[in-house]
Write an enzyme that holds these catalytic residues in place. Sequence first.
Site, PDB file in Angstrom:
ATOM      1  N   GLU A 301       0.809  -1.216   0.000  1.00  0.00           N
ATOM      2  CA  GLU A 301       0.000   0.000   0.000  1.00  0.00           C
ATOM      3  C   GLU A 301       0.846   1.272   0.000  1.00  0.00           C
ATOM      4  O   GLU A 301       0.476   2.283  -0.565  1.00  0.00           O
ATOM      5  CB  GLU A 301      -0.943   0.017   1.219  1.00  0.00           C
ATOM      6  CG  GLU A 301      -2.052  -1.006   1.159  1.00  0.00           C
ATOM      7  CD  GLU A 301      -1.629  -2.366   1.698  1.00  0.00           C
ATOM      8  OE1 GLU A 301      -0.450  -2.497   2.069  1.00  0.00           O
ATOM      9  OE2 GLU A 301      -2.456  -3.283   1.733  1.00  0.00           O
ATOM     10  N   ASP A 343      25.195  23.004 -23.926  1.00  0.00           N
ATOM     11  CA  ASP A 343      25.739  24.229 -24.508  1.00  0.00           C
ATOM     12  C   ASP A 343      27.187  24.338 -24.077  1.00  0.00           C
ATOM     13  O   ASP A 343      27.615  23.647 -23.138  1.00  0.00           O
ATOM     14  CB  ASP A 343      25.005  25.457 -23.955  1.00  0.00           C
ATOM     15  CG  ASP A 343      23.562  25.504 -24.411  1.00  0.00           C
ATOM     16  OD1 ASP A 343      23.309  25.077 -25.534  1.00  0.00           O
ATOM     17  OD2 ASP A 343      22.714  25.972 -23.633  1.00  0.00           O
TER      18      ASP A 343
END
Lengths: 928, 265
Positions: A301, A343
């Site tokens: 659960e 980059d």
Amino acid sequence: MRRHRVASGEVIAMNINELPTDAVYAQLGTSPGGVGDDEADARIHQFGYNEIKKARKTPLIYRFLAQFTHFFALLLWIAAGLAFLGEYLDPGQGMFHLGCFVVAVIIINAIFTFVQEYRAKRAAEALQRLLPSFVLVIRSGNEKKVNSRDVVPGDVVLLSEGDLIPADARVIEQYGLKVSNTSLTGESKAVKRSAEPTFEEEFVDNPNLVFGGTTVAAGSGKAVVFATGASTEFGRIAQLTQTVLPEPTPLQREIHKVTRIIAVIATIMGLVFYILGDIRGNAFWINFSFAIGIIVANVPEGLLPTVTLSLAMGSQRMAKRNALIKNLNSVETLGCTTTICTDKTGTLTENQMTARKIYANRKVFEVSGTGYEPEGDFYRDGTILTDQEIEELVPLLSTAALCNDASLVEDGGIPGILGDPTEGALAVAAQKAFDIDARRSENKRVSVLPFDSDRKRMTVVTESGGKRVAWVKGALDSLLPCCDRIMAGGETIELTAELRDEITETCESFARGALRVLAFGYREVGSGGYSVEDTEKDLIFLGLIGMIDPPRPEVSDAVRRCKDAGVRIVMITGDDSVTASAIARDIGIISDDPVVITGSQLKDMNHSELVERLEAEEIIFSRMTPEHKMRIVTALQERGEIVAVTGDGVNDAPALAKADIGIAMGIAGTDVAKESADMILIDDNFASIVSAIEEGRGVFDNIKKFVTYIFASNIPEIIPYIIFVMFPASVGYLVPLTIMQILAIDLGTDMLPALALGTEKPEPDVMNKPPRSPDKRLLDRALLARAYLFLGPIEALAAMSGYFWMLSKSGWASGALYVSDIAYRKAITMAQTAIVITQVANGIVCRTARGAVHRIGFFTNRLLLVGIVAEIALQIFIIYHPIGNTILNTAPIDISDWLLLIPFAVFLFVAEEARKAVMRHVRRSGNR
Amino acid sequence: MYRRILLAVDGSFHAEAAARYAIHLACACGAELFVVHMGESAAGRESVDRVVWYADSRGLDVHGIVETGAVVPAIEAIVRREQIDLTVASLRHFFKKTIIKDLMASLPCSLLAIRVAHLGRLTHLKKILVPVIGGMESDERAYLTSKLANVFKGTVTALHVRMVSRSGFMRLTHEKKDIARVHARKRVKEFVDTLSSYGVAAEIKTAIVSDATDAIVREAAAGKYDLIILGASRRDFLKQLIRGNPVERILEKAPCDVIVWRPVK
């Protein structure tokens, strides 16, 4: 028909940028006086409002309700429904409480999962914010302020400094007009606009166009709108950002799969044992509650909320390492990352140009120091120059300081520059030799011939002591032809062809080392006007300065760690191939002969070619625009790669949204890029990505740790039922562990230690393994075997031993027990306590999957210690407090009874550590 | 295929911007052009004059027709009378409750509804996107696409959109996607082959998505397409109520010009 020109038989392709002003008016059905008010209204109906429509979102309430209807929840609803049905048909069997517990579990799960999934996509709103609310246009010949939403194609917009541009438009008049496209491209430098026809191949590169969402940086002008709303460049990006459907993360897929597998196993087991009980002739309600018990015991659960919290904790640890996670699921995806598209400027490098080499007096010198810190020395052949020796650099450095618009500043004690980074680097280099402010004061500026991209030079004329000097700097190929002499050894000599060759070779050698090179010269000039032709001639060549945006110091190590971790780095940069390759080689991204793809090559490449080229191990994309990123990311994903992408501009947003992990720059990034990203790098530093990957990998390991922990307790929860069904007489015809006790363990005592396992730091060897394959299962055989066949049986042995020992101690030998019997209540208490105590040991051993626990330290996970204390405290409450006794039908046991159970925990610990040691030994032997 | 083309104008700037498609298409097909305005407005008459003048300057056999009366029945009558093969009209940024919708339902000839969105790239349609959902292909569509590609010297991309449910999307692995792509290529091959027979080579792309509209708009935006050629499909009321009209949604969101084509009945 409004047309500019037509050639017979052929369509003349004319874009708006290629037309002269009168034809622009004709093409857009307008005039210098703009469109009429009625026509403007009509065009709103024809073209729509100038707005970016937000993507339709599922209402929050539906998203919340969806948490109650997924497969996992449906199974629990059925279990709850059966329990309530049982209570209705045969009251007093405790089915009502069971049903309520299960419903509570569903609600808790739903809330946690909803919070996890609740992530507002606000890119559209961010784009919308970039559009102005009111703009000045000319309509029916008059200036008029209109809502930007009502701007239509054909409107003549008046632009002045500071204005936000409402839509894409063609400039028809300009007075020193400069626009900042930062919000669109990330490029911070303002760019000039012209009103003349231009013919750039890429539509958006035309300098006579302005785009919605960008700002007027300087000057003023008029422009005619040609695209509004969704048709603008911003609209296009918004569509991309909003319609990119993120691929489900590997963890989402895995959890999706795991929940179904577990649910199916639980249901099948429930049915099988119901049928077995029925065959043995047990009463219907016994079989029924037993089936529900099996299902509830099998379903972990706490799994979904625990996964969520584990991810959240991982994200907190990442935040401490400068990586801010926006999308929780991304945390684990980072661990699977196979390729980082990064980059260069600012991410791999400092974004601070620094002078590294100088050529003056026909000698090459080195300059030390980093960034804009004006501290450093000059060297020749590794020997530091004396003050006297530095003098021979002064003419060159004076030119660098005087022919320069940048100034040095300090912000909170941190040195910086104001102005262009390249000029800043020159100013810093000069400051290392002398005080540039004093030099500038001595040499008053008289005239400036600004830099332009055609002649690639800049000249400043200064006056000192009645003498005027023109200081010139520029690209070597443009400056050298203007020189006829050279300063060498303190003398001015003729610039011969040999000397020119020497200078050119030196410049090329600088460039090969990734240096950006500028050349310098000067001449004395008279008073009067200073034209380019008369001033930039007959110069005395002074030398060259080579600058570099140096790699961040920590990047090389980060790149090495990436390589060790099997993560490929693909550099995508706007720089040229030589610079990109030199930097990439310097920091270790490439070693051999990499594949270099330029922007123009990529443009001509079809999709399958690109996918094929991406097979190369080392690859660099140079001269790229943000537009290209999306293509590269898509192609990589089609190759099955898990891709992380960095970006800062608005144009990067679609690629960031498309990538498995979009990483926006915290400092240089635009709001739209940050909104679209999954992760924000607070310090713009590549090394932080690698740290985040390390944490991401730790998260998957942690999820496995607590799944092992949770699953192990399923066995001692199931075994008592099996014994009860198979041999009911041996357990007194009652279940040795009730359903309520199972729930108390799964949702009570187990919860905090399980969560604590999610906070474990990554194991030391986590970055020495290749990325986890997205196909690797969370529930693999090793995990199931460890939990179900090793740890679980030890716990089951403890539980049943405790149960029987307590019955024996109470004098029970055989016969039917009753639920209210104190012997039975103590026995089930003992069984539950045995599970709790062995789970304490289990929690400790689960902290590592491979290594010995003592190596990471017993007390290094404080939350686990807190969890264990809470676990024991809750169990004490269950055993000794009347409320606990009432709810769970438990009864107090003696302290000595606890002592009986401790050896089982010790045994579990020792056995598991021994197993790990054997496994390590086997692996080492295998490696040999 | 198209020998007689009818162009409907309403006097608006938008309709004139869209008229260029009809004129260039008529040039490419060597067709006769009928420029029709229904109504008495001066703007409409002037519009007809301008379009006729321009078409005439392109060497087309062109006729201007101005009539009054109910638009749809009158145009239908002209179509039948002049034996028109293709009717072209401009479409705004929406489809619902427009005359075009009624024309689509009633005209016996093929129909092109054109929505012009980007006035900065007039007649510079370098990239054309042809979404293909399912297998609704025909020779006529390939013919139309090839004519537009030839006249604008544009390249064509056939985008096969394969729909999967959201939960299906969750389960998609790269292997399954590869299989779907191969399957998609087969589905689009017939269209691409026909296009090729008209001298136009097309690139094939596949989108495996849960929302076709988003996929088409996304591809148009990402690939910077200048024109989308959509096939009109008849949707039953229930389907439209539940899932909406994809053409309507594309018209609203597309960042470029859109042509909605309905073949001859």
